[in-house]
Scaffold this motif. Structure first.
Motif, PDB file in Angstrom:
ATOM      1  N   ARG A  23      -5.196  33.603 -29.339  1.00 48.46           N
ATOM      2  CA  ARG A  23      -4.333  32.900 -30.208  1.00 48.46           C
ATOM      3  C   ARG A  23      -3.257  32.318 -29.447  1.00 48.46           C
ATOM      4  NH1 ARG A  23      -2.846  37.514 -34.194  1.00 48.46           N
ATOM      5  NH2 ARG A  23      -2.961  38.870 -32.371  1.00 48.46           N
ATOM      6  N   ASP A  24      -3.272  32.390 -28.331  1.00 52.72           N
ATOM      7  CA  ASP A  24      -2.209  32.244 -27.254  1.00 52.72           C
ATOM      8  C   ASP A  24      -2.910  31.259 -26.338  1.00 52.72           C
ATOM      9  OD1 ASP A  24      -0.067  31.457 -25.197  1.00 52.72           O
ATOM     10  OD2 ASP A  24      -0.161  33.553 -24.981  1.00 52.72           O
ATOM     11  N   ASN A  25      -3.011  29.981 -26.203  1.00 49.83           N
ATOM     12  CA  ASN A  25      -4.011  29.108 -25.194  1.00 49.83           C
ATOM     13  C   ASN A  25      -3.499  28.871 -24.028  1.00 49.83           C
ATOM     14  OD1 ASN A  25      -6.172  28.754 -27.140  1.00 49.83           O
ATOM     15  ND2 ASN A  25      -5.185  26.981 -28.293  1.00 49.83           N
ATOM     16  N   GLU A  26      -1.987  28.665 -24.048  1.00 44.98           N
ATOM     17  CA  GLU A  26      -1.318  28.545 -22.608  1.00 44.98           C
ATOM     18  C   GLU A  26      -1.437  29.670 -21.471  1.00 44.98           C
ATOM     19  OE1 GLU A  26      -0.055  25.891 -20.143  1.00 44.98           O
ATOM     20  OE2 GLU A  26      -0.467  25.506 -22.180  1.00 44.98           O
ATOM     21  N   THR A  27      -1.197  30.773 -22.216  1.00 51.74           N
ATOM     22  CA  THR A  27      -1.533  31.989 -21.548  1.00 51.74           C
ATOM     23  C   THR A  27      -3.005  31.949 -20.814  1.00 51.74           C
ATOM     24  OG1 THR A  27       0.553  33.283 -22.462  1.00 51.74           O
ATOM     25  CG2 THR A  27      -1.139  34.360 -21.224  1.00 51.74           C
ATOM     26  N   GLY A  28      -3.682  31.847 -21.545  1.00 47.43           N
ATOM     27  CA  GLY A  28      -5.209  31.913 -21.436  1.00 47.43           C
ATOM     28  C   GLY A  28      -5.585  31.156 -20.340  1.00 47.43           C
ATOM     29  N   LYS A  29      -5.027  29.850 -20.300  1.00 48.14           N
ATOM     30  CA  LYS A  29      -5.265  28.900 -19.152  1.00 48.14           C
ATOM     31  C   LYS A  29      -4.827  29.444 -18.005  1.00 48.14           C
ATOM     32  CE  LYS A  29      -4.766  24.710 -22.025  1.00 48.14           C
ATOM     33  NZ  LYS A  29      -3.849  23.666 -22.181  1.00 48.14           N
ATOM     34  N   GLU A  30      -3.599  30.235 -17.843  1.00 48.06           N
ATOM     35  CA  GLU A  30      -2.911  30.641 -16.446  1.00 48.06           C
ATOM     36  C   GLU A  30      -3.748  31.934 -15.995  1.00 48.06           C
ATOM     37  OE1 GLU A  30       1.183  31.325 -16.655  1.00 48.06           O
ATOM     38  OE2 GLU A  30       1.362  29.552 -17.534  1.00 48.06           O
ATOM     39  N   VAL A  31      -4.401  32.778 -17.363  1.00 53.44           N
ATOM     40  CA  VAL A  31      -5.220  34.023 -16.797  1.00 53.44           C
ATOM     41  C   VAL A  31      -6.450  33.629 -16.336  1.00 53.44           C
ATOM     42  CG1 VAL A  31      -6.230  35.914 -17.644  1.00 53.44           C
ATOM     43  CG2 VAL A  31      -3.928  35.295 -18.459  1.00 53.44           C
ATOM     44  N   LYS A  32      -7.136  32.603 -16.630  1.00 52.43           N
ATOM     45  CA  LYS A  32      -8.332  32.210 -16.130  1.00 52.43           C
ATOM     46  C   LYS A  32      -8.156  31.487 -14.845  1.00 52.43           C
ATOM     47  CE  LYS A  32     -10.195  31.273 -20.629  1.00 52.43           C
ATOM     48  NZ  LYS A  32     -10.383  30.043 -21.684  1.00 52.43           N
ATOM     49  N   GLU A  33      -7.102  30.825 -14.694  1.00 52.47           N
ATOM     50  CA  GLU A  33      -6.849  30.293 -13.296  1.00 52.47           C
ATOM     51  C   GLU A  33      -6.802  31.455 -12.090  1.00 52.47           C
ATOM     52  OE1 GLU A  33      -3.610  27.644 -13.323  1.00 52.47           O
ATOM     53  OE2 GLU A  33      -4.630  26.150 -14.631  1.00 52.47           O
ATOM     54  N   VAL A  68      -7.988  34.409 -12.435  1.00 55.56           N
ATOM     55  CA  VAL A  68      -9.243  35.226 -12.192  1.00 55.56           C
ATOM     56  C   VAL A  68     -10.036  34.256 -11.235  1.00 55.56           C
ATOM     57  CG1 VAL A  68     -11.142  35.999 -13.403  1.00 55.56           C
ATOM     58  CG2 VAL A  68      -8.814  36.591 -14.295  1.00 55.56           C
ATOM     59  N   ASP A  69     -10.204  33.089 -11.440  1.00 52.62           N
ATOM     60  CA  ASP A  69     -11.030  31.944 -10.840  1.00 52.62           C
ATOM     61  C   ASP A  69     -10.490  32.002  -9.501  1.00 52.62           C
ATOM     62  OD1 ASP A  69     -12.669  31.672 -12.933  1.00 52.62           O
ATOM     63  OD2 ASP A  69     -11.785  29.853 -13.364  1.00 52.62           O
ATOM     64  N   CYS A  70      -8.907  31.974  -9.390  1.00 54.25           N
ATOM     65  CA  CYS A  70      -8.464  31.983  -7.857  1.00 54.25           C
ATOM     66  C   CYS A  70      -8.864  33.261  -7.057  1.00 54.25           C
ATOM     67  CB  CYS A  70      -7.030  31.761  -7.859  1.00 54.25           C
ATOM     68  SG  CYS A  70      -6.066  31.882  -6.487  1.00 54.25           S
ATOM     69  N   LEU A  71      -8.480  34.445  -7.715  1.00 53.56           N
ATOM     70  CA  LEU A  71      -8.926  35.657  -6.876  1.00 53.56           C
ATOM     71  C   LEU A  71     -10.357  35.986  -6.731  1.00 53.56           C
ATOM     72  CD1 LEU A  71      -6.763  38.191  -8.978  1.00 53.56           C
ATOM     73  CD2 LEU A  71      -6.245  37.392  -6.741  1.00 53.56           C
ATOM     74  N   GLY A  72     -11.224  35.350  -7.505  1.00 51.39           N
ATOM     75  CA  GLY A  72     -12.779  35.413  -7.205  1.00 51.39           C
ATOM     76  C   GLY A  72     -13.079  36.892  -6.879  1.00 51.39           C
ATOM     77  N   ASN A  73     -12.384  38.150  -7.565  1.00 52.86           N
ATOM     78  CA  ASN A  73     -12.754  39.259  -7.309  1.00 52.86           C
ATOM     79  C   ASN A  73     -13.573  40.034  -8.595  1.00 52.86           C
ATOM     80  OD1 ASN A  73     -12.463  42.077  -6.862  1.00 52.86           O
ATOM     81  ND2 ASN A  73     -10.364  42.008  -6.300  1.00 52.86           N
ATOM     82  N   PRO A  74     -14.870  40.611  -8.013  1.00 48.24           N
ATOM     83  CA  PRO A  74     -15.713  41.043  -8.828  1.00 48.24           C
ATOM     84  C   PRO A  74     -15.099  42.318  -9.491  1.00 48.24           C
ATOM     85  CG  PRO A  74     -16.467  41.477  -6.548  1.00 48.24           C
ATOM     86  CD  PRO A  74     -15.221  40.629  -6.479  1.00 48.24           C
ATOM     87  N   LYS A  75     -14.074  42.938  -9.072  1.00 47.42           N
ATOM     88  CA  LYS A  75     -13.448  44.001  -9.703  1.00 47.42           C
ATOM     89  C   LYS A  75     -12.344  43.682 -10.865  1.00 47.42           C
ATOM     90  CE  LYS A  75     -13.576  46.915  -5.545  1.00 47.42           C
ATOM     91  NZ  LYS A  75     -12.549  47.795  -4.808  1.00 47.42           N
ATOM     92  N   VAL A  76     -12.406  42.307 -11.290  1.00 45.69           N
ATOM     93  CA  VAL A  76     -11.535  42.052 -12.318  1.00 45.69           C
ATOM     94  C   VAL A  76     -12.435  41.209 -13.478  1.00 45.69           C
ATOM     95  CG1 VAL A  76      -9.757  40.369 -13.021  1.00 45.69           C
ATOM     96  CG2 VAL A  76      -9.609  41.344 -10.537  1.00 45.69           C
ATOM     97  N   ALA A  77     -12.276  41.843 -14.505  1.00 45.13           N
ATOM     98  CA  ALA A  77     -13.081  41.268 -15.562  1.00 45.13           C
ATOM     99  C   ALA A  77     -11.984  40.597 -16.817  1.00 45.13           C
ATOM    100  CB  ALA A  77     -13.636  42.603 -16.533  1.00 45.13           C
ATOM    101  N   LEU A  78     -12.419  39.622 -17.375  1.00 43.84           N
ATOM    102  CA  LEU A  78     -11.581  39.122 -18.305  1.00 43.84           C
ATOM    103  C   LEU A  78     -12.391  39.120 -19.600  1.00 43.84           C
ATOM    104  CD1 LEU A  78      -9.404  37.194 -19.356  1.00 43.84           C
ATOM    105  CD2 LEU A  78     -10.803  35.189 -18.524  1.00 43.84           C
ATOM    106  N   ILE A  79     -11.704  39.589 -20.774  1.00 45.60           N
ATOM    107  CA  ILE A  79     -12.199  39.560 -22.034  1.00 45.60           C
ATOM    108  C   ILE A  79     -11.195  38.718 -22.936  1.00 45.60           C
ATOM    109  CG2 ILE A  79     -12.737  41.092 -24.145  1.00 45.60           C
ATOM    110  CD1 ILE A  79     -12.836  43.426 -22.112  1.00 45.60           C
ATOM    111  N   GLU A  80     -11.783  38.035 -23.788  1.00 44.65           N
ATOM    112  CA  GLU A  80     -10.862  37.034 -24.644  1.00 44.65           C
ATOM    113  C   GLU A  80     -11.271  37.127 -26.197  1.00 44.65           C
ATOM    114  OE1 GLU A  80     -11.518  33.529 -22.467  1.00 44.65           O
ATOM    115  OE2 GLU A  80      -9.292  33.418 -22.613  1.00 44.65           O
ATOM    116  N   GLY A  81     -10.672  37.553 -26.949  1.00 43.19           N
ATOM    117  CA  GLY A  81     -10.738  37.547 -28.407  1.00 43.19           C
ATOM    118  C   GLY A  81      -9.536  37.516 -28.996  1.00 43.19           C
ATOM    119  N   ASP A  82      -9.949  37.736 -30.459  1.00 42.04           N
ATOM    120  CA  ASP A  82      -8.478  37.942 -31.424  1.00 42.04           C
ATOM    121  C   ASP A  82      -8.663  39.410 -31.627  1.00 42.04           C
ATOM    122  OD1 ASP A  82      -6.795  38.034 -33.473  1.00 42.04           O
ATOM    123  OD2 ASP A  82      -7.763  36.155 -34.606  1.00 42.04           O
TER     124      ASP A  82
END
Length: 156
Positions: free
Chosen positions: A49-59, A61-75
């Motif tokens: 429900r918070d798109n702006e934070t979602g963009k920052e979190v995805k950036e 995670v992508d920047c870290l490229g760490n396989p020990k980091v998982a991202l779950i998105e949902g309501d």
């Protein structure tokens, strides 16, 4: 809902619910850079429900490229639902919940976990510090119960 799963088991699963934190992920970025040095997984649970934070979190995670980091998105209807979603995929021997604005000392956290290896402790209650960003004063809080082990190294 987008789910990412970390395959290998680890010592510590860190579940971080994230919502309405756009522009405030500096602390999260700092301690996540250290995660590759420890037996841990980080499960970031973003409320869509918070798109702006979602963009920052995805950036991040992508920047870290760490396989020990998982991202779950949902309501998830709040942080409780987000924590539960993180629990569904957690594989660590120990599980902790941290906020996205917490400042952490991962070396201290893992030092404390090593001290627990030969105990029958099932639950750890953590101490924490509160930093007044205006004055710079820090107040430490330690929660102690009979027959418990207090974990230190987490600052709010």
């Amino acid at each position: 809902m987008k789910r990412a799963h970390i395959q290998e088991s680890c010592e510590l699963s860190v579940i971080v619910p994230i919502s309405n934190m756009a522009g405030q992920l500096g602390s999260l970025s700092e301690w996540m850079l250290e995660t590759s040095h420890f037996s841990m997984e980080v499960i970031l649970v973003h409320d869509v429900r918070d798109n702006e934070t979602g963009k920052e979190v995805k950036e991040l995670v992508d920047c870290l490229g760490n396989p020990k980091v998982a991202l779950i998105e949902g309501d998830f209807n709040g942080p409780g639902g987000a924590r539960n979603a993180g629990l569904d995929i957690a594989s660590g021997k120990w599980i902790t919940f941290w906020d996205s604005d917490d400042s952490l000392n991962l070396k201290q956290v893992f030092s404390n976990l090593v001290n627990l290896e030969n105990t029958s402790v099932d639950v750890i209650i953590g101490g924490f510090s509160v930093l007044n960003e205006v004055s710079g004063d820090r107040r430490h809080h330690y929660i102690e119960f009979e027959n418990s082990f207090t974990l230190s190294g987490v600052a709010l």
